[in-house]
Design an enzyme around this catalytic site. Structure first.
Site: not given
Ligand code: PLP
Length: 410
Positions: A49, A195, A224
């Site tokens: 932890y 993102d 990814k």
């Molecule tokens: N943002 C994008 C563009 C994604 O493609 C994904 C997942 O597929 C996420 C966020 C979310 O990630 P997680 O599945 O780790 O929550």
């Protein structure tokens, strides 16, 4: 031994390993981590932890955990040229949640990409916390080109005056112009969240422009194209450090997953190497070949091509839904996922398309010539969907081929 103590879980694990060896995985959001990443993620760091941050923990015994997290933060900043990094988000969704909660209030307006155009659930979709809490307007790709129309986004942004604009995608196959997004955000006084969950590896290798320095917030997953353990990451300017860190803990999380943070640190180190850059280049080359080979066989590709690690195939002219194609391909050993095409007339549970990506097959060592074979097998499978005998023969050939490539890259 697991086998003796818990035969059910042992069985599932054994079969999963066998499946990963005997199939061709074209899911663009998945990858295969290195042995070193796997080792630390399965290590005794899982026992610890460590609520808080390095040198400011709410638990004793954090001396070595601090080393791990400090190194992970330092490497993330260096890798992405960022002023600050938070490596604790348990997932990409939690990274996005922390960013929203740090500067938005419930009811605030956000502007994000529609899910059929390539947006993600956490970008304001109604069934997700982001859609429940915020008032979302969506932008779409252009109906003709199926690419982002920046002027249209500017128009919507000027009209709606959102507090945050979100860019980044789960299935958009083209380069995203973060500079244009940042200009629009500045013009309307909105925060910009980029993102980069899907394209983080490409960014690191210089194959896609980086939003760092343009967007106030950059979020990512680490599993990814970046090829690390499952998890999230937030990059931001120094001025938002405190807000972001406090929103992760105590805001939305408790103890960090130290074993996963150790995996992130190792993956960041790998991502700094020339080998990783070459790997990313090969992902894009493979993706291009696979896309063009399918095009040659009469498949319509959304936006007519790809500049990244993925693309979406519109299957309507082949008279098969995304769901059926996914099931059919899986039966012969090719794993894809069904995916909405822009303005899809079918629901997300069925879809008119499939999404195809090359991070996994490239990690296993497959090259351009292998992509030609895969395109041929996809086509043969879809064409012969009612011929059991041909499908069985294809399955044997595909599984034999897949088994020749290792699933534990160095
Ligand atoms: N943002 C994008 C563009 C994604 O493609 C994904 C997942 O597929 C996420 C966020 C979310 O990630 P997680 O599945 O780790 O929550």
């Amino acid at each position: 031994m697991l086998k003796k103590f818990d035969p059910e879980i042992y069985y599932a694990l054994k079969k999963e390993i066998e499946k990963q060896i005997k199939t061709i995985n074209l899911i663009p959001s998945e990858n295969i981590v290195s042995k070193n990443v796997l080792k630390v993620v399965g290590s005794v760091f899982t026992n610890k932890y460590a609520e808080g941050y390095p040198k400011k923990r709410y638990y004793g015994g954090c001396k070595y955990v601090d080393i791990v997290e400090e190194i992970a933060i330092e490497r993330a900043c260096k890798l992405f040229n960022s002023e600050h990094a938070n490596v604790q988000p348990h997932s990409g969704s939690q990274a996005n949640m922390a960013v929203y909660f740090s500067v938005l209030k419930p009811g605030d307006k956000i502007l994000a990409m529609d899910i059929s155009s390539g947006g993600h659930l956490t970008h304001g979709v109604k069934v997700n916390f982001s859609g429940m809490l915020y008032n979302t307007s969506f932008y779409f790709v252009d109906e003709e080109t199926e690419q982002i129309d920046y002027e249209k986004i500017r128009e919507i942004a000027e009209k709606e005056k959102p507090k945050m604009i979100i860019c980044g995608s789960s299935s958009y196959s083209r380069i995203i112009d973060f500079k244009k997004f940042s200009e629009i955000a500045k013009e309307v006084g909105a925060y910009l969240l980029a993102d980069v969950a899907h394209i983080a590896g490409l960014i690191v290798a210089g194959l896609h422009p980086s939003p760092v320095g343009l967007a106030e917030f950059v979020t990512s997953t680490t599993h990814k194209t970046l090829r690390g353990p499952r998890g999230g990451l937030i990059l931001c300017k120094k001025e938002f450090k405190e807000k972001i860190d406090n929103m992760i803990i105590p805001g939305i999380q408790g103890g960090p997953l130290v074993h996963v943070i150790a995996g992130k640190a190792v993956a960041f180190k790998e991502a700094m190497t020339e080998k990783f850059k070459n790997y990313q280049k090969q992902i894009v080359k493979n993706c291009n070949v696979l896309c063009n080979e399918l095009k040659k066989r009469g498949y319509r590709i959304v936006s007519n091509g790809t500049e990244t690690h993925l693309f979406v195939v519109d299957l309507r002219n082949k008279n098969i839904t995304g769901l059926l194609a996914q099931e059919l391909l899986e039966s012969v050993g090719i794993i894809v996922n069904r995916n909405l095409i822009p303005f899809d007339p079918l629901p997300p549970s069925v879809t008119s398309g499939i999404r195809i990506g090359t991070p996994c097959v490239t990690s296993r060592g497959m090259k351009e010539k292998d992509m030609v074979k895969i395109a041929e097998w996809i086509d043969e499978t879809i064409k012969n969907r009612n011929n059991e005998k041909i499908l069985k023969a294809l399955e044997r050939e595909i599984r034999r081929f897949a088994s020749e490539f290792p699933i534990y890259p160095e």
